[in-house]
Design a protein around this motif. Structure first.
Motif, short mmCIF file in Angstrom:
data_model
loop_
_atom_site.label_atom_id
_atom_site.label_comp_id
_atom_site.label_asym_id
_atom_site.label_seq_id
_atom_site.Cartn_x
_atom_site.Cartn_y
_atom_site.Cartn_z
N TYR A 290 0.42 -1.28 0.20
CA TYR A 290 -0.18 -0.36 -0.03
C TYR A 290 0.50 1.37 0.17
CZ TYR A 290 -3.64 3.41 1.25
OH TYR A 290 -5.09 4.14 1.04
N MET A 291 1.77 0.91 0.98
CA MET A 291 3.14 2.51 0.50
C MET A 291 3.89 2.85 -0.52
SD MET A 291 6.73 2.42 2.82
CE MET A 291 7.15 2.52 1.60
N TYR A 292 4.30 1.50 -1.14
CA TYR A 292 4.49 1.25 -2.39
C TYR A 292 3.44 2.03 -3.68
CZ TYR A 292 6.89 -0.30 -6.98
OH TYR A 292 7.58 -0.25 -7.60
N GLN A 293 2.46 1.66 -3.43
CA GLN A 293 1.34 2.52 -4.31
C GLN A 293 1.07 3.69 -4.22
OE1 GLN A 293 -2.51 -0.22 -3.39
NE2 GLN A 293 -3.33 0.38 -6.13
N PHE A 296 4.63 5.08 -5.19
CA PHE A 296 5.04 5.44 -6.64
C PHE A 296 3.91 4.67 -7.96
CE2 PHE A 296 8.92 5.19 -3.73
CZ PHE A 296 10.00 6.04 -3.75
N GLY A 297 2.77 4.71 -7.53
CA GLY A 297 1.34 4.54 -8.08
C GLY A 297 1.21 6.24 -8.51
#
Lengths: 335, 424
Positions: A290-293, A296-297
């Protein structure tokens, strides 16, 4: 020497120490205080100097990003656009974000499903490897193989195993008359599949750490136990386990940190597209995904930083709880 | 487990270090020791520029060009946005893919207006290609490279097995509109018990892209609940309920296997997908796939890239000149021959080298077919700031969840809610 003797005799009290070799004092005479002070400084500060590179490096690549992340988390900052200071708004929003809580539940579910069996199995494997096996080194190296194998290979293998329509496991299930399982779609089963990937990769690694600790247990403790009439099981539970306590605490803490930060396996479990959605309904999206999304999403760095910090606090809390639990559990054996 | 720690902290640290290193690598000075102007160009996947850049250097002795290639578009754009945020480290010419264009356009101020600094290239491209990269104030941010005109691919043998006529008139009727497409799909699924298309998202996206407005109106207001998307959603999910979808998410190994297993009979196929069809279906299905220009309800475009010149460039004029040269019809034809990037230039689309090229696997003159498809597109859909995110993270997964059993109406409600949350 004459001075020395005269001083000593001048005081008239302390007799010369009996076994003191002649001429020894001359060295100390050159400049006793300076020499002493230098070696004292050396002993005092050299260790700090020697460990300093780690801490300098940690400050640069660990502590600074950590603090900078905390700073960014106070901004509504989309990458490439100007950030606006919003105070704790990101945190407030995060705590009311159902997708975040969903990710938290998934993380804990996958963490428990992977870590608990993993540590139990690791201790058992270590116990087996600790017995008089033929070709011991071969077996011991063998359990480390999954850890060495490339993650890309892991993805391909598990993608083939857990494929919904052309997967091997579903083919087997059908062959023995069971229903096919939709590994991707169903929340529980997707967690099982991911936990399997984690276990496959990390159990052997942990087993070797436990094995190393087992080998450090002195033989005479076991011999005494044998003399006292303890059987294999009794020796394992009353001698081996309690003696392993510090190692198990270590393994549990590192598993907690790793398990709560689980990222690669759920990301790779859905191999297409490279997004961190964690399944169609986020059924296996972990907090890290979720953090990555978010970061960086959607390029919302402020929000992603808030997620990172909340996760950080949670990990510290859980690691602390685990530390206390394992101390208690492991100490119930003997001391 | 220690290796699994990929925290944001370390990610940020890495990008900071990378930015520092690449800056130190010389893009700051922009001039080499022998007084030549140094230009860098950042591309991803295959642009087919290797030989062209050598040619350019030979023709311009005062310029030295180096290409920074990234394997995947996602990584390239992460790098692009991070360095835009960092304020340094970008190449003089940066490639941008269509899917990331809306995010670039919201940051249009960080790119040079090519109308101001570049040579005169009016009328070089298909109109919609230029429009999609023109900012609200009229600034031209990028030069078009390739495009992905849409056509429909189908398995002739499977259609025949499903009792669907495969003569020219029959195909034209089957693929005339989306309604006729789904009607044929229903018939096919009932008769054969097999799927008509690969996955709902692969049908929804082209349908959605045919509309003039995407998820946003021209004031960047979210219109997902008032544009035609709900009707499209209804049609696609109804088809899923009839068993028309093979439920194979694109680009997964299962999807790739699906081609070989003949799991579906039709596939929406942009020009660049033909290679994937050939690779995934394998030689045993050679001659069975057919590509047709009758795409339901007109044409469409799926994919394609642009070359931009960020304001960070030290030599914007020279960079724009290079980008203009690379996107000229002659060069684009060469890139097409090198790496199959389908040109977006009007002149290139009429070039016999393109129109007379034959695809051996399909046994058809696909260059001519796709050139015609490219001209069928009449509008560039307006893409709002979070278009890509809504498509990839919200609509796509929701369609997948419907295929996995979620109620279609509930899934649509969630799509609208999530889209509103993402754009609040």
């Amino acid at each position: 020497m004459t001075t020395d003797t005269s001083v000593a005799s001048g005081r008239g009290a302390a007799p010369r120490p009996p076994r003191r070799p002649e001429g020894d004092d001359s060295v100390g005479l050159v400049d006793p205080t300076r020499r002493y002070r230098f070696s004292n400084l050396d002993a005092k500060f050299s260790p700090y100097l020697f460990v300093a590179p780690f801490f300098v490096l940690f400050t640069v690549v660990g502590l600074f990003p950590l603090l900078y992340t905390a700073y960014i988390s106070l901004f509504d900052w989309e990458i490439g656009l100007d950030g606006e200071f919003v105070g704790l708004a990101n945190y407030v929003e995060l705590l009311g974000d159902p997708q975040f809580w969903n990710a938290m539940v998934n993380t804990f579910s996958i963490f428990l499903m992977s870590s608990v069996p993993q540590i139990i199995v690791a201790v058992l494997i270590a116990a087996l490897l600790n017995t008089a096996l033929r070709a011991r080194t071969l077996w011991r190296m063998g359990v480390l193989l999954p850890y060495v194998a490339s993650l890309v290979a892991l993805t391909l293998i598990f993608g083939d195993l857990f494929g919904v329509q052309y997967g091997m496991i579903n083919d087997w299930l059908e062959a023995v008359g069971l229903d096919r399982i939709n590994w991707q779609a169903e929340r529980w089963w997707s967690h099982v599949a991911i936990a399997t990937m984690v276990d496959w990769r990390w159990t052997g690694y942990n087993a070797l750490i436990v094995l190393a600790a087992m080998q450090a247990i002195p033989r005479d403790v076991y011999e005494a136990a044998v003399v006292d009439g303890a059987g294999t099981m009794r020796r394992f539970f009353s001698v081996t386990l309690p003696m392993l306590r510090p190692t198990i605490i270590f393994v549990v803490i590192t598993s907690t940190i790793g398990g709560l930060q689980i990222f690669t396996e759920p990301l790779l479990f859905e191999p297409a597209g490279g997004n961190a959605n964690g399944g169609a309904s986020n059924q296996f999206q972990t907090v890290m995904l979720y953090m990555y999304q978010a970061g960086f999403g959607r390029y919302e760095l402020g929000y992603a930083s808030a997620v990172a910090w909340v996760l950080f606090v949670v990990i510290i809390a859980i690691a602390g709880i685990n530390f206390m639990l394992t101390r208690r559990i492991a100490s119930s054996g003997e001391d | 487990m220690r290796n699994r720690r990929a925290g944001l902290g370390s990610l940020l640290a890495c990008t900071a270090v990378l930015a520092a290193v690449t800056t130190a690598c010389g893009s700051d000075s922009g001039t080499s020791a022998d007084g030549k102007i140094e230009l860098t160009i950042a591309t991803f996947n295959q642009f087919g520029y290797e030989e062209l850049l050598k040619e350019y250097e030979a023709a311009h002795p005062n310029i030295k060009v180096s290409e920074r290639k990234t394997g995947q578009a996602a990584d390239h754009h992460k790098n692009l946005f991070t360095k835009m945020a960092a304020g340094s480290g970008l190449s003089d010419v940066e490639g941008v893919e269509e899917g990331y264009l809306s995010q670039v356009m919201t940051r249009a101020g960080q790119f040079n207006n090519l109308k101001e600094i570049g040579p005169n290239v009016d009328g070089r491209w298909l109109d919609w290609k230029t429009k999609s990269v023109t900012a609200k104030g009229g600034e031209l941010i990028g030069y078009g490279t390739d495009i992905g005109p849409l056509a429909m691919c189908y398995r002739k043998d499977l259609l025949e097995a499903g009792g669907i006529p495969t003569d020219e008139a029959g195909i034209a009727a089957t693929f005339a509109t989306w309604d006729s497409y789904f009607a044929a799909g229903k018939q096919y699924a009932e008769k054969t018990g097999k799927a008509w298309f690969d996955s709902a998202a692969q049908i929804f996206n082209p349908m959605h892209n045919q509309a003039e407005l995407g998820y946003f109106d021209k004031d960047d207001k979210l219109v997902i609940d008032s544009n035609g998307d709900k009707a499209i959603w209804g049609k696609v999910t109804a088809a899923v309920a009839q068993g028309q979808s093979a439920k194979l998410k694109a680009w997964t190994p299962e999807w790739e296997t699906g081609f070989r297993e003949s799991a579906f009979a039709t596939k929406t196929c942009p020009a660049w997908l033909l290679g994937n069809i050939e690779k995934n279906s394998g030689p045993e299905h050679k001659g069975k796939w057919v590509v047709t220009g009758s795409f339901p309800d007109g044409g469409g475009n799926w994919g394609g890239s642009f070359l931009t010149v960020p304001k960070q460039s030290k030599h914007p004029k020279e960079a724009a000149e290079l980008a203009a040269w690379l996107t000229a019809p002659e060069q684009q034809i060469k890139a097409f021959k090198a790496k199959n990037t389908f040109p977006s230039q009007l002149e290139a689309l009429d070039n016999p080298e393109l129109t007379e090229s034959t695809n051996e696997y399909f046994g058809q003159q696909v260059g001519k077919l796709y050139a015609e498809q490219a001209k069928k597109v009449d509008v560039a859909q307006y893409k709002g700031p979070k278009d890509g995110q809504i498509q990839d993270d919200i609509v796509g997964p929701a369609l997948l969840s419907v295929e996995q059993g979620t109620n279609a109406d509930e899934a649509w409600k969630k799509v609208v809610e999530d889209a509103q949350k993402a754009t609040k």
